[in-house]
Design an enzyme around this catalytic site. Sequence first.
Site, short mmCIF file in Angstrom:
data_model
loop_
_atom_site.label_atom_id
_atom_site.label_comp_id
_atom_site.label_asym_id
_atom_site.label_seq_id
_atom_site.Cartn_x
_atom_site.Cartn_y
_atom_site.Cartn_z
CG HIS A 58 -1.71 -1.35 1.26
ND1 HIS A 58 -2.59 -1.80 0.30
CD2 HIS A 58 -1.62 -2.36 2.18
CE1 HIS A 58 -3.04 -3.01 0.63
NE2 HIS A 58 -2.45 -3.38 1.76
CD GLU A 96 -1.97 -3.76 5.24
OE1 GLU A 96 -1.27 -4.61 4.64
OE2 GLU A 96 -3.15 -3.51 4.95
CD GLU A 226 -1.86 -10.04 4.59
OE1 GLU A 226 -1.71 -9.16 5.47
OE2 GLU A 226 -2.45 -9.83 3.52
#
Length: 264
Positions: A58, A96, A226
């Site tokens: 991201h 995040e 993750e």
Amino acid sequence: MRTSRLWICGVALAAVLGGCATPPPQVPLPAAGSAPSPARAPSPVSVAPPVVVLDPGHNGRNSRNLAAINRQVPDGRGGTKACNTTGTQTDAGYPEHAFNFDVASRMAQQLTAAGVRVVMTRTDDDGVGPCVDERGRAGDSAGAAAIVSIHADGAPSRGAGFHVAYSDPPLNPAQEAPAHELSVALRDAMRSAGFVDSNYIGRDGLSPRSDLAGLNLATRPTALVECANMRNPAEAALVSSPEGRARYASALAQGVLAYLHRPG
């Protein structure tokens, strides 16, 4: 000083050629009792350090540029998907994208200190993208030995633990054994650091995926981690703390070094 006369003129050869060939240059020999000259050490061979691409998922301005990140790009399996997403966050609002970048930056410092050349897919947390297809190709353009994409999940709060994703079914040789070996090395390092396998996705800390463009488009060994579920209260507290992020970074760096067979 004595000289060597190690060349020999064969009689038959002399008869045919009308004489001996010109003798080779005389090589001086050391005088009797003198010490031989020390052997010259071979020149050191320069070996380029391995390259590792770190891909912090991201970016900080994705949420303010939805038109850009919703643009469709190739997904690596004949379809398309969004260029990028905003990522998730803890219930308290820690994003995040900030976690990903902090962990990747800490990893970069540790890997660089261990003699690895690190390439980041983004160098700050104040931009947009890059798109997932560009991230997927980053390892090839860098000549990378490994690519690690760093993320955190946003699952229901009862879910906990980490998982490591890789492209499956594989689309090229790098996605076969090499990507699986990288994923296992990362998984084992996370376990050794005290992190637990996910209890809501994957199996034994591994998650084969066909829907992640960054993995599908990779032509170098690539894995996506993750690290935690940001909606789980205990893990949210861990990812939100500098100490927790340092633990994740150290574990993942050790996993990369184990895959590269380099000391930590």
